[in-house]
Design a protein around this motif. Sequence first.
Motif, PDB file in Angstrom:
ATOM      1  N   ALA A   1       0.804  -1.216   0.000  1.00 50.56           N
ATOM      2  CA  ALA A   1       0.000   0.000   0.000  1.00 50.56           C
ATOM      3  C   ALA A   1       0.842   1.274   0.000  1.00 50.56           C
ATOM      4  O   ALA A   1       0.323   2.360   0.239  1.00 50.56           O
ATOM      5  CB  ALA A   1      -0.934   0.003   1.208  1.00 50.56           C
ATOM      6  N   VAL A   2       2.115   1.172  -0.280  1.00 49.77           N
ATOM      7  CA  VAL A   2       2.994   2.339  -0.215  1.00 49.77           C
ATOM      8  C   VAL A   2       2.515   3.411  -1.186  1.00 49.77           C
ATOM      9  O   VAL A   2       2.085   3.138  -2.303  1.00 49.77           O
ATOM     10  CB  VAL A   2       4.447   1.930  -0.526  1.00 49.77           C
ATOM     11  CG1 VAL A   2       4.580   1.353  -1.924  1.00 49.77           C
ATOM     12  CG2 VAL A   2       5.381   3.116  -0.361  1.00 49.77           C
ATOM     13  N   ASP A   3       2.571   4.676  -0.738  1.00 49.09           N
ATOM     14  CA  ASP A   3       2.172   5.789  -1.587  1.00 49.09           C
ATOM     15  C   ASP A   3       2.824   7.062  -1.049  1.00 49.09           C
ATOM     16  O   ASP A   3       3.380   7.084   0.052  1.00 49.09           O
ATOM     17  CB  ASP A   3       0.651   5.941  -1.613  1.00 49.09           C
ATOM     18  CG  ASP A   3       0.164   6.636  -2.890  1.00 49.09           C
ATOM     19  OD1 ASP A   3       1.007   7.146  -3.656  1.00 49.09           O
ATOM     20  OD2 ASP A   3      -1.060   6.675  -3.102  1.00 49.09           O
ATOM     21  N   TRP A   4       2.714   8.111  -1.831  1.00 47.15           N
ATOM     22  CA  TRP A   4       3.282   9.397  -1.446  1.00 47.15           C
ATOM     23  C   TRP A   4       2.360  10.127  -0.476  1.00 47.15           C
ATOM     24  O   TRP A   4       1.155  10.226  -0.706  1.00 47.15           O
ATOM     25  CB  TRP A   4       3.499  10.269  -2.680  1.00 47.15           C
ATOM     26  CG  TRP A   4       4.564   9.752  -3.597  1.00 47.15           C
ATOM     27  CD1 TRP A   4       4.384   8.932  -4.674  1.00 47.15           C
ATOM     28  CD2 TRP A   4       5.965  10.008  -3.505  1.00 47.15           C
ATOM     29  NE1 TRP A   4       5.599   8.663  -5.265  1.00 47.15           N
ATOM     30  CE2 TRP A   4       6.596   9.306  -4.569  1.00 47.15           C
ATOM     31  CE3 TRP A   4       6.765  10.748  -2.636  1.00 47.15           C
ATOM     32  CZ2 TRP A   4       7.960   9.338  -4.783  1.00 47.15           C
ATOM     33  CZ3 TRP A   4       8.138  10.780  -2.845  1.00 47.15           C
ATOM     34  CH2 TRP A   4       8.727  10.085  -3.895  1.00 47.15           C
ATOM     35  N   ALA A   5       2.938  10.651   0.596  1.00 45.17           N
ATOM     36  CA  ALA A   5       2.236  11.561   1.497  1.00 45.17           C
ATOM     37  C   ALA A   5       2.697  12.966   1.145  1.00 45.17           C
ATOM     38  O   ALA A   5       3.880  13.278   1.223  1.00 45.17           O
ATOM     39  CB  ALA A   5       2.552  11.237   2.953  1.00 45.17           C
ATOM     40  N   MET A   6       1.762  13.824   0.742  1.00 45.81           N
ATOM     41  CA  MET A   6       2.111  15.149   0.247  1.00 45.81           C
ATOM     42  C   MET A   6       2.019  16.193   1.358  1.00 45.81           C
ATOM     43  O   MET A   6       1.136  16.140   2.217  1.00 45.81           O
ATOM     44  CB  MET A   6       1.210  15.529  -0.921  1.00 45.81           C
ATOM     45  CG  MET A   6       1.248  14.536  -2.084  1.00 45.81           C
ATOM     46  SD  MET A   6       2.926  14.225  -2.724  1.00 45.81           S
ATOM     47  CE  MET A   6       3.329  15.853  -3.394  1.00 45.81           C
ATOM     48  N   GLU A   7       2.956  17.138   1.328  1.00 43.96           N
ATOM     49  CA  GLU A   7       3.005  18.228   2.291  1.00 43.96           C
ATOM     50  C   GLU A   7       3.229  19.537   1.544  1.00 43.96           C
ATOM     51  O   GLU A   7       3.752  19.550   0.430  1.00 43.96           O
ATOM     52  CB  GLU A   7       4.126  17.992   3.310  1.00 43.96           C
ATOM     53  CG  GLU A   7       4.002  16.672   4.054  1.00 43.96           C
ATOM     54  CD  GLU A   7       5.105  16.471   5.077  1.00 43.96           C
ATOM     55  OE1 GLU A   7       5.144  17.247   6.047  1.00 43.96           O
ATOM     56  OE2 GLU A   7       5.923  15.553   4.905  1.00 43.96           O
ATOM     57  N   THR A   8       2.884  20.641   2.177  1.00 43.39           N
ATOM     58  CA  THR A   8       2.993  21.957   1.553  1.00 43.39           C
ATOM     59  C   THR A   8       4.090  22.769   2.222  1.00 43.39           C
ATOM     60  O   THR A   8       4.075  22.960   3.448  1.00 43.39           O
ATOM     61  CB  THR A   8       1.659  22.722   1.637  1.00 43.39           C
ATOM     62  OG1 THR A   8       0.642  21.945   1.001  1.00 43.39           O
ATOM     63  CG2 THR A   8       1.759  24.073   0.957  1.00 43.39           C
ATOM     64  N   MET A   9       5.042  23.247   1.436  1.00 40.24           N
ATOM     65  CA  MET A   9       6.119  24.086   1.949  1.00 40.24           C
ATOM     66  C   MET A   9       5.611  25.498   2.232  1.00 40.24           C
ATOM     67  O   MET A   9       4.580  25.919   1.702  1.00 40.24           O
ATOM     68  CB  MET A   9       7.263  24.153   0.933  1.00 40.24           C
ATOM     69  CG  MET A   9       7.960  22.831   0.678  1.00 40.24           C
ATOM     70  SD  MET A   9       9.412  23.009  -0.414  1.00 40.24           S
ATOM     71  CE  MET A   9       8.634  23.347  -2.005  1.00 40.24           C
ATOM     72  N   PRO A  10       6.331  26.258   3.060  1.00 42.52           N
ATOM     73  CA  PRO A  10       5.900  27.638   3.344  1.00 42.52           C
ATOM     74  C   PRO A  10       5.898  28.537   2.109  1.00 42.52           C
ATOM     75  O   PRO A  10       5.172  29.521   2.070  1.00 42.52           O
ATOM     76  CB  PRO A  10       6.936  28.129   4.367  1.00 42.52           C
ATOM     77  CG  PRO A  10       7.458  26.874   5.001  1.00 42.52           C
ATOM     78  CD  PRO A  10       7.448  25.837   3.919  1.00 42.52           C
ATOM     79  N   MET A  11       6.740  28.219   1.110  1.00 46.01           N
ATOM     80  CA  MET A  11       6.775  29.016  -0.107  1.00 46.01           C
ATOM     81  C   MET A  11       7.113  28.114  -1.285  1.00 46.01           C
ATOM     82  O   MET A  11       7.608  27.006  -1.106  1.00 46.01           O
ATOM     83  CB  MET A  11       7.794  30.163  -0.009  1.00 46.01           C
ATOM     84  CG  MET A  11       9.245  29.742   0.047  1.00 46.01           C
ATOM     85  SD  MET A  11       9.791  29.108   1.660  1.00 46.01           S
ATOM     86  CE  MET A  11       9.712  30.606   2.663  1.00 46.01           C
ATOM     87  N   ARG A  12       6.814  28.605  -2.488  1.00 49.22           N
ATOM     88  CA  ARG A  12       7.168  27.867  -3.700  1.00 49.22           C
ATOM     89  C   ARG A  12       8.684  27.868  -3.873  1.00 49.22           C
ATOM     90  O   ARG A  12       9.353  28.859  -3.562  1.00 49.22           O
ATOM     91  CB  ARG A  12       6.491  28.494  -4.914  1.00 49.22           C
ATOM     92  CG  ARG A  12       4.967  28.410  -4.888  1.00 49.22           C
ATOM     93  CD  ARG A  12       4.352  29.001  -6.142  1.00 49.22           C
ATOM     94  NE  ARG A  12       2.904  28.916  -6.100  1.00 49.22           N
ATOM     95  CZ  ARG A  12       2.214  27.837  -6.469  1.00 49.22           C
ATOM     96  NH1 ARG A  12       2.868  26.765  -6.932  1.00 49.22           N
ATOM     97  NH2 ARG A  12       0.903  27.815  -6.391  1.00 49.22           N
ATOM     98  N   ARG A  13       9.206  26.735  -4.423  1.00 52.50           N
ATOM     99  CA  ARG A  13      10.653  26.677  -4.609  1.00 52.50           C
ATOM    100  C   ARG A  13      11.012  25.603  -5.632  1.00 52.50           C
ATOM    101  O   ARG A  13      10.499  24.484  -5.584  1.00 52.50           O
ATOM    102  CB  ARG A  13      11.355  26.361  -3.278  1.00 52.50           C
ATOM    103  CG  ARG A  13      12.881  26.511  -3.329  1.00 52.50           C
ATOM    104  CD  ARG A  13      13.535  25.978  -2.053  1.00 52.50           C
ATOM    105  NE  ARG A  13      13.005  26.542  -0.833  1.00 52.50           N
ATOM    106  CZ  ARG A  13      13.609  27.465  -0.088  1.00 52.50           C
ATOM    107  NH1 ARG A  13      14.776  27.970  -0.472  1.00 52.50           N
ATOM    108  NH2 ARG A  13      13.052  27.895   1.023  1.00 52.50           N
TER     109      ARG A  13
END
Length: 559
Positions: free
Chosen positions: A331-343
């Motif tokens: 069941a492995v998959d990507w866990a997505m997170e949001t950075m403080p700014m685009r980069r």
Amino acid sequence: MAGGRCSSHPLKIFRVLLVLEIMTAVGLVPDDVVSLTGRFRLVLAQGSWEVLVQNAGISSMHTAVTHFGNVVLLDRTNIGPSQLPLNGGRCRANPADRVSQQDCTAHSAVFTPGSNSIRPLFIFTDTWCSSGQFIGDGTLVQTGGDSDGFSKIRAFAPCGDDGECDWVESTDTQLQNGRWYATNQLLADGRQIVVGGRNVFTLEYVPANGQGAINLPLLTQTDDGVQYDNLYPYLHLLPNNQLFIFANRDSILYDWQTDTVVRSLPTIPGEPRNYPAAGSSVMLPLTSESGWTNPEILVCGGAPYGAYLNPAGELPASQTCGRIAPLAGAAVDWAMETMPMRRNMGDMVLLPTRDVLIVNGAGSGAQGWGNAQNPVQTPVLYHPQAAAGTRFQSLTASDIPRVYHSTANLLPDARILVAGSNTHEFYTLTGDLPTELRIEAFSPPYLAAGGAADRPRFIDAPASLAYAATFTVTVATAAANPTAMELNLASAAFVTHSFGQGQRLLKLGVLARTNVERNQYAVTSTAPPNAVVAPSSYYMLFAVDYAGVPSIATWVKIG
């Protein structure tokens, strides 16, 4: 905490910390709370910048820290004269050079932190967008490039500041496939695997030991022939001896011993992540307490498809990170997170504290000449062990924008050396985003006033370690709770184009801590179990106290 929540009411926090520090001093606070106290104190700090050299003479496209503590700076040769003359009247007479067939300036150098001195080195063939890795004896083996450097294998055996070591370019051995924009990874058998390159869809080994180049379908499948987005693929040697290979948005588990794709992993959501879209990646620290299992890969940043083809640099960079445990099961998959700014084109550095620093880069555009806009000068800390949603901490911004062809490397004193940035075809010292010749050091929050003064210090430590060997170091510390001390090993990466080739960090198991005299402790630990977990080479050994303050490292040869 890591996301900045703790800074909303600083007066209240300082009152709490004062009470906790008093309770700690009299032994009334458990270890985990003591550690939390120190880390709260450091989260309130934001780090600091220092310009070490105003003009290094070259802009370092590739950077690597040697086990002597000095730093190899390496640019490309076909860029015209640099601002660093070669020593002794030497000149480079190379009819194959596209710009300067007679060049008396250096395109590589050794930088010494502390004295901040620069010694020019002599490199003959073109190292533009090349790759490399330190091998077991500490030699930097460097491969490929452009033009006459396309198939070259070079070696730099480092020396102390009083030495005269220099580049040696092989005349009898070369790459089987010329490679430009490839990636290297040191393996358990002591060889390097070299993967990819522009219009090159193979891998090979250095030394080859009679083994030919091998086709890798992932590289063909992730190449559109126009923008690519699969150059400088991310390679991580996993603790089960398989390779995690990531290109564009796709990744595989690869058994390099049998040339088998063990598994194709899910596609990461969002934008392309490799050159020229250019995110960055690290394998999060491996730990003894986990049995050296359960590796996790972090990929951050990138750019939308078409950013490289849009010379105005207008398309916004990615703002996401993906985290995956590639050996976790079906069941492995990507866990997505949001950075403080685009980069995009940021550099990710594993810190002695097991956090990740993300530094350099741009908020729009892509890698390539003139493609970057909106430089991102604010570094970010990523705390892997914090709860999701609280892992990012914005730090003090640099005054110097660093975009394409910039680098960031961990130094033995736990600062981050930041160099390079050249988004132009030739050295351009004026105008928008000029070629950057300054070298900086960033001191993360753990070196803030109060933290740096109390940092642990090695009294003695072994110079080499056999695999799985038990060893003891003596550490001086004024920390209130030395029983929470960690011993962590950090490799020396070859950093170029937003990726630290060969970068890994290992948290060792601590078996015992014994007070031998006032503020000095014998700390007993066990070396990494094998060359899969820690490929044989030189590593920086850090002692990290309960508050997350690291010592100055001592170099240890592993294996």
